[in-house]
Each structure stands twice: as structure tokens, then as C-alpha cells.
Motif scaffolding. Structure first.
Motif, short mmCIF file in Angstrom:
data_model
loop_
_atom_site.label_atom_id
_atom_site.label_comp_id
_atom_site.label_asym_id
_atom_site.label_seq_id
_atom_site.Cartn_x
_atom_site.Cartn_y
_atom_site.Cartn_z
N ALA A 38 0.83 -1.20 0.00
CA ALA A 38 0.00 0.00 0.00
C ALA A 38 0.87 1.26 0.00
CB ALA A 38 -0.97 0.01 1.18
N SER A 39 2.04 1.14 -0.58
CA SER A 39 2.91 2.32 -0.66
C SER A 39 2.36 3.30 -1.69
CB SER A 39 4.32 1.89 -1.06
OG SER A 39 4.31 1.27 -2.33
N ILE A 40 2.78 4.54 -1.57
CA ILE A 40 2.39 5.57 -2.53
C ILE A 40 3.46 5.60 -3.61
CG2 ILE A 40 2.04 8.03 -2.89
CD1 ILE A 40 0.84 8.14 -0.05
N ASP A 41 3.07 5.20 -4.82
CA ASP A 41 4.03 5.10 -5.91
C ASP A 41 4.13 6.37 -6.75
OD1 ASP A 41 4.91 2.60 -5.26
OD2 ASP A 41 3.52 1.57 -6.58
N MET A 42 3.09 7.18 -6.74
CA MET A 42 3.12 8.44 -7.48
C MET A 42 2.09 9.35 -6.86
SD MET A 42 4.99 9.62 -9.79
CE MET A 42 5.09 11.16 -10.67
N ALA A 43 2.31 10.64 -7.02
CA ALA A 43 1.38 11.62 -6.47
C ALA A 43 1.34 12.82 -7.41
CB ALA A 43 1.81 12.04 -5.06
N ALA A 44 0.31 13.63 -7.23
CA ALA A 44 0.19 14.84 -8.02
C ALA A 44 -0.58 15.88 -7.23
CB ALA A 44 -0.54 14.57 -9.33
N LYS A 45 -0.16 17.10 -7.39
CA LYS A 45 -0.91 18.24 -6.88
C LYS A 45 -1.88 18.62 -7.99
CE LYS A 45 0.09 23.10 -6.59
NZ LYS A 45 1.16 24.09 -6.44
N PHE A 46 -3.14 18.86 -7.64
CA PHE A 46 -4.12 19.25 -8.63
C PHE A 46 -4.80 20.53 -8.20
CE2 PHE A 46 -8.44 19.50 -10.26
CZ PHE A 46 -8.18 19.47 -11.62
N THR A 47 -4.85 21.48 -9.12
CA THR A 47 -5.64 22.70 -8.92
C THR A 47 -6.47 22.93 -10.18
OG1 THR A 47 -3.90 24.14 -9.81
CG2 THR A 47 -3.90 23.78 -7.43
N ILE A 48 -7.57 23.61 -10.01
CA ILE A 48 -8.44 23.87 -11.15
C ILE A 48 -7.71 24.66 -12.23
CG2 ILE A 48 -10.50 25.12 -11.93
CD1 ILE A 48 -11.81 24.37 -9.28
N LEU A 49 -7.00 25.68 -11.83
CA LEU A 49 -6.34 26.54 -12.81
C LEU A 49 -5.01 25.97 -13.30
CD1 LEU A 49 -7.07 29.99 -11.14
CD2 LEU A 49 -8.31 28.87 -13.00
N GLY A 50 -4.31 25.22 -12.45
CA GLY A 50 -2.98 24.73 -12.80
C GLY A 50 -2.92 23.31 -13.32
N GLY A 51 -3.97 22.55 -13.14
CA GLY A 51 -3.95 21.16 -13.57
C GLY A 51 -3.08 20.31 -12.67
N PHE A 52 -2.42 19.30 -13.25
CA PHE A 52 -1.58 18.38 -12.50
C PHE A 52 -0.15 18.87 -12.42
CE2 PHE A 52 -4.95 15.50 -13.98
CZ PHE A 52 -5.27 14.87 -12.79
N ASP A 53 0.45 18.70 -11.25
CA ASP A 53 1.88 18.93 -11.04
C ASP A 53 2.39 17.68 -10.36
OD1 ASP A 53 4.37 20.07 -10.83
OD2 ASP A 53 3.87 21.29 -9.09
N TRP A 54 3.19 16.87 -11.08
CA TRP A 54 3.60 15.56 -10.59
C TRP A 54 4.55 15.67 -9.42
CZ3 TRP A 54 0.46 12.04 -11.94
CH2 TRP A 54 -0.19 12.13 -13.17
#
Length: 171
Positions: A38-54
Motif C-alpha cells: 500500500a505504498s504511494i508510488d506516485m502523487a500529483a498536486k491538482f488545482t483547477i487553474l494549474g492542472g496536475f503537477d507531478w
């Protein structure tokens, strides 16, 4: 009110809260590998205006040096609170909503080969995961390419929420 209407209303309310909250605070999306520990293999910051930031979990850490990848091992009592602390420490913003996506949801939304496609791009196609060096390919690039390969089946998102493969954590 029928159960179906209550469920649909709940999904709509979750979507509205998610959209409104991203105006004030980014959402942290974590890809949790249900096949491992159950490790976290990938993550992303998400904002409406900025989209995904890995966000590469191995490069995200707290003051004690614990990484985002190992929050379930290091903090089994509150892994998402630890994830919030790690993101705040490393990236200087505090997510208040974390969206957890497991392998089953990722495969339903992006195709059955999504995990293998990410690994192939990451390990074999030159995307070495070096998110800190400008101009080089990163794990985020590997994920983008794999996600775009088969496209996104948006109709699977509410289904995967109902199945419990995507869940929302408010921290």
C-alpha cells in the motif's frame, strides 16, 4: 428519497466540494499500489487553474527524512496526516483533501495496461524519474505518456468511487 438519488446527490456534493476546495487549497492525488505494501508510488498536486503537477514520492520528505512513499509503513495510525505534513514540508502548501486511487481504479479509468505502461516508460524508455533536473524526462512524464496512451474513461470515475477504489480523505 430513494437510495439511488441519495448516492447521486452524495457524488455531486463530493464533486462540488472538491472543485470549490481546489480554489483555496490544492488537492493531493496519491496512487497507492494495492499489490505491494500500500505504498504511494506516485502523487500529483491538482488545482483547477494549474492542472496536475507531478510529485515523486521518493523525493518528498518531512523534517525527519521520512518519504511520502513510505507513509503507510512509518505512520500506520495516520498515513494521510503524515502525507499532508510531508507535502507541507517539501512543497510549502498544505492539501486538505487527499484523493487515493488504487490499481483497480487506475486500470478501469486508463486501461488494463496502465501500470505496465508506466513501468515501461519509467524503466525502459528513458524516463528515469529525475524530477529535479530541468530538461530531462521524469517519472511524471512517464505517467503522462501512459495516461494519454489509451485516454481516460471518465465514466469509470463515479463507478470506482462507488466501488471504493477511489476515496477522499479530508485532513
Amino acid at each position: 428519497m430513494s437510495k439511488l438519488k441519495i448516492v447521486l446527490l452524495a457524488i455531486v456534493l463530493i464533486a462540488v466540494v472538491l472543485l470549490v476546495s481546489t480554489i483555496f487549497s490544492p488537492v493531493l492525488i496519491v496512487a497507492e499500489d494495492s499489490g505491494e505494501d500500500a505504498s504511494i508510488d506516485m502523487a500529483a498536486k491538482f488545482t483547477i487553474l494549474g492542472g496536475f503537477d507531478w510529485i515523486y514520492p521518493g523525493s518528498s520528505f518531512n523534517a525527519a527524512g521520512e518519504t511520502l512513499h513510505n507513509v503507510h509503513l512509518n505512520h500506520p495510525e495516520n498515513p494521510y496526516g503524515a502525507a499532508q505534513d510531508i507535502i507541507s514540508y517539501t512543497y510549502h502548501y498544505t492539501p486538505h483533501i487527499i484523493v487515493s486511487v488504487n490499481n483497480a481504479a487506475a486500470e478501469a479509468i486508463f486501461g488494463a495496461s496502465i501500470i505496465d505502461d508506466i513501468r515501461a516508460n519509467d524503466a525502459y524508455n528513458g524516463y528515469a524519474g529525475n524530477d529535479k533536473v530541468p530538461g530531462t524526462m521524469s517519472r511524471g512524464d512517464a505517467v503522462d505518456i501512459a495516461m494519454n496512451k489509451n485516454g481516460m474513461n471518465v465514466f469509470q470515475i463515479p463507478i470506482q468511487i462507488l466501488l471504493g477504489n477511489i476515496h477522499f480523505i479530508f485532513v
